[in-house]
Scaffold this motif. Sequence first.
Motif, PDB file in Angstrom:
ATOM      1  N   SER A 113       3.920   8.384  -0.116  1.00  0.00           N
ATOM      2  CA  SER A 113       4.298   7.228  -0.925  1.00  0.00           C
ATOM      3  C   SER A 113       5.540   7.532  -1.752  1.00  0.00           C
ATOM      4  O   SER A 113       6.463   6.705  -1.836  1.00  0.00           O
ATOM      5  CB  SER A 113       3.138   6.824  -1.841  1.00  0.00           C
ATOM      6  OG  SER A 113       3.495   5.732  -2.657  1.00  0.00           O
ATOM      7  N   ASP A 114       5.602   8.711  -2.343  1.00  0.00           N
ATOM      8  CA  ASP A 114       6.787   9.109  -3.115  1.00  0.00           C
ATOM      9  C   ASP A 114       8.039   9.112  -2.243  1.00  0.00           C
ATOM     10  O   ASP A 114       9.096   8.600  -2.636  1.00  0.00           O
ATOM     11  CB  ASP A 114       6.582  10.507  -3.709  1.00  0.00           C
ATOM     12  CG  ASP A 114       5.669  10.492  -4.923  1.00  0.00           C
ATOM     13  OD1 ASP A 114       5.294   9.385  -5.383  1.00  0.00           O
ATOM     14  OD2 ASP A 114       5.321  11.586  -5.412  1.00  0.00           O
ATOM     15  N   ASP A 115       7.917   9.704  -1.058  1.00  0.00           N
ATOM     16  CA  ASP A 115       9.060   9.767  -0.148  1.00  0.00           C
ATOM     17  C   ASP A 115       9.518   8.366   0.272  1.00  0.00           C
ATOM     18  O   ASP A 115      10.723   8.089   0.363  1.00  0.00           O
ATOM     19  CB  ASP A 115       8.713  10.587   1.096  1.00  0.00           C
ATOM     20  CG  ASP A 115       8.627  12.085   0.808  1.00  0.00           C
ATOM     21  OD1 ASP A 115       9.148  12.512  -0.250  1.00  0.00           O
ATOM     22  OD2 ASP A 115       8.044  12.815   1.634  1.00  0.00           O
TER      23      ASP A 115
ATOM     24  N   ALA B 117       0.832  -1.205   0.000  1.00  0.00           N
ATOM     25  CA  ALA B 117       0.000   0.000   0.000  1.00  0.00           C
ATOM     26  C   ALA B 117       0.865   1.254   0.000  1.00  0.00           C
ATOM     27  O   ALA B 117       0.591   2.221  -0.730  1.00  0.00           O
ATOM     28  CB  ALA B 117      -0.922  -0.011   1.213  1.00  0.00           C
ATOM     29  N   ILE B 118       1.900   1.257   0.817  1.00  0.00           N
ATOM     30  CA  ILE B 118       2.796   2.424   0.882  1.00  0.00           C
ATOM     31  C   ILE B 118       3.502   2.631  -0.451  1.00  0.00           C
ATOM     32  O   ILE B 118       3.701   3.776  -0.888  1.00  0.00           O
ATOM     33  CB  ILE B 118       3.809   2.242   2.028  1.00  0.00           C
ATOM     34  CG1 ILE B 118       3.073   2.276   3.376  1.00  0.00           C
ATOM     35  CG2 ILE B 118       4.887   3.314   1.991  1.00  0.00           C
ATOM     36  CD1 ILE B 118       3.934   1.941   4.567  1.00  0.00           C
ATOM     37  N   MET B 119       3.851   1.550  -1.124  1.00  0.00           N
ATOM     38  CA  MET B 119       4.513   1.653  -2.429  1.00  0.00           C
ATOM     39  C   MET B 119       3.533   2.030  -3.540  1.00  0.00           C
ATOM     40  O   MET B 119       3.912   2.638  -4.541  1.00  0.00           O
ATOM     41  CB  MET B 119       5.182   0.319  -2.788  1.00  0.00           C
ATOM     42  CG  MET B 119       6.298  -0.121  -1.839  1.00  0.00           C
ATOM     43  SD  MET B 119       7.763   0.947  -1.902  1.00  0.00           S
ATOM     44  CE  MET B 119       7.603   1.817  -0.349  1.00  0.00           C
ATOM     45  N   ASN B 120       2.262   1.651  -3.381  1.00  0.00           N
ATOM     46  CA  ASN B 120       1.250   1.809  -4.426  1.00  0.00           C
ATOM     47  C   ASN B 120       0.491   3.131  -4.269  1.00  0.00           C
ATOM     48  O   ASN B 120      -0.730   3.155  -4.112  1.00  0.00           O
ATOM     49  CB  ASN B 120       0.275   0.618  -4.388  1.00  0.00           C
ATOM     50  CG  ASN B 120      -0.813   0.713  -5.443  1.00  0.00           C
ATOM     51  OD1 ASN B 120      -0.580   1.155  -6.560  1.00  0.00           O
ATOM     52  ND2 ASN B 120      -2.021   0.299  -5.062  1.00  0.00           N
ATOM     53  N   HIS B 121       1.231   4.230  -4.250  1.00  0.00           N
ATOM     54  CA  HIS B 121       0.607   5.564  -4.171  1.00  0.00           C
ATOM     55  C   HIS B 121      -0.281   5.703  -2.939  1.00  0.00           C
ATOM     56  O   HIS B 121      -1.214   6.510  -2.932  1.00  0.00           O
ATOM     57  CB  HIS B 121      -0.188   5.866  -5.441  1.00  0.00           C
ATOM     58  CG  HIS B 121       0.604   5.672  -6.703  1.00  0.00           C
ATOM     59  ND1 HIS B 121       1.496   6.612  -7.172  1.00  0.00           N
ATOM     60  CD2 HIS B 121       0.667   4.615  -7.567  1.00  0.00           C
ATOM     61  CE1 HIS B 121       2.061   6.156  -8.288  1.00  0.00           C
ATOM     62  NE2 HIS B 121       1.586   4.945  -8.538  1.00  0.00           N
TER      63      HIS B 121
END
Length: 534
Positions: free
Chosen positions: A416-418, A383-387
Amino acid sequence: MIVCALFVGVYLTICGKLALIGMRASPEEEVSTLDRTVARPDIVDRNGVILATDLPVLSLFAEPRKVVDADEASEALAGVLGNMTREEIYKRLKSRASFVWLKRGLTPDQANEIKRLGIPAIGFRGEVRRFYPQGRETSHVIGLTDIDNGGISGFERWLDQSSFGVLRKSGLMNGAQIKASQLTIDARVQHAVHEVLDKAMEQYHPAAAGAVILNAKTGEVISLVSLPDFDPATPSEAAEKDRLNRVSGGVFEMGSTIKTFTTAMALELGNAELTTIYDASHPLVIGSQVIHDSHSKGKPLSLVDVFLQSSNIGSAREAIAVGMENHKAFLERAGLLSKVAIELPEVATPVSPRVWRQVNSLTSAFGHGFATTPLQTAVGIAAIMNHGRLVPPTLLPRSEEEARALAVQMVSEKTSDDMRYLFRLNAVKGSGRKANVAGFRVGGKTGTAEKVIDGRYSHNNNFNAFAAAFPMEDPTFVLLVFIDDPRPEFPGAGITSAANAVPVAAAIIERSALLLDVLPVFDDPEDTAFAFHD
């Protein structure tokens, strides 16, 4: 006239009996007329490869009340059946029951040989037996059926708990109505993951090892392997105590992989930036609990350095900045404190403190004090990686559109970007360097948790995990590998995650990335995995 009538009657009885015997189906014909209410659908992978199927077999029964010579019959049958003693067969043939099973699931040779014996009151009944072409490789995902072809574990059991199971038990399901069940598992990737983990078991001699690959955008489980596993052809193996599906059915303190959530929480709720400074110059004391870093730099650290150096002190201070209640709520929102829903019955419930205190919040910040499953850890990281979109995991095909309809926004796009930036940086400069497979833009976070032995944390027994994502410019896949209680590969070698879980993850990515249609990029001087981040 009476005598003639008796002879005619006997003659007609014999002729009728011979006619019935002649009309009786051969073993092959009896198989073709088997009872389809016990049949199950084929289970296939995402590409149509068969993972489980029904095979027709003959089973041997007897009508003990009609057996003429039980002693002679048991002697003859024992020579054919092999794994049954003469005494066992004799006991069944002398039963007072009108019907007894002698042997379920005969081989064709056994059936033909018994037919040639011509023993009265012995017959065949057509049945089906479940066959698993992939063997051990999919054993924990697919599971097993019992002697009556009912599901007892894995997806097989979940099938029987679904609407299919209701129809099957009611007798409304027949062969023409049974359609194959397609799973999200890729048999090619499953084979690669199983082979790499099997080698890791020999190399590091752990108690167990496992891995799961998720499609971060859809929640589909592409591969799930837990070792030790079992051979479906030998069902008794599945009952051995160490054959647990640890990916979804085991709970563990996941160590520093949990710092992924702590850092994301600090960025999302703690008003933190990548440049925010946390004082990690000295241990943090909370009551009787002393939080320290194994490799302390003895100085304040930026949020980036807290993540790269995996600072326990810095992570605890991130939790302090957010607050105890907000921290617990964030872990709940990430799905780490509640049972995950997936099409498997072997799913464990996480273990966390009944009363959430400050000390629990601080130790949970670096992955101690609560235990969750590797599967839901992977789901939360995906989830954190998927925007920032949390998608529930599934073994059934799901499109990206369907996934977006189910998704819950766990963190913002910026967070998510960070976090993708930090994951990639950790694979380039930090503890995940051995997983930086050339061309595939991998990112990741290690986790080394000391195991509790006899009520105390042991310095010599670790549960190691590594969570990876790729390609990092927009991760489609998340891989979580764990190595439970490894031994040094050679004298003086380390037993941390970086020493074993990370290289295992690298080997899996090398074997599976192309199968997952992730194309390598070698001419990339600016590293496009960082291009999304300003």
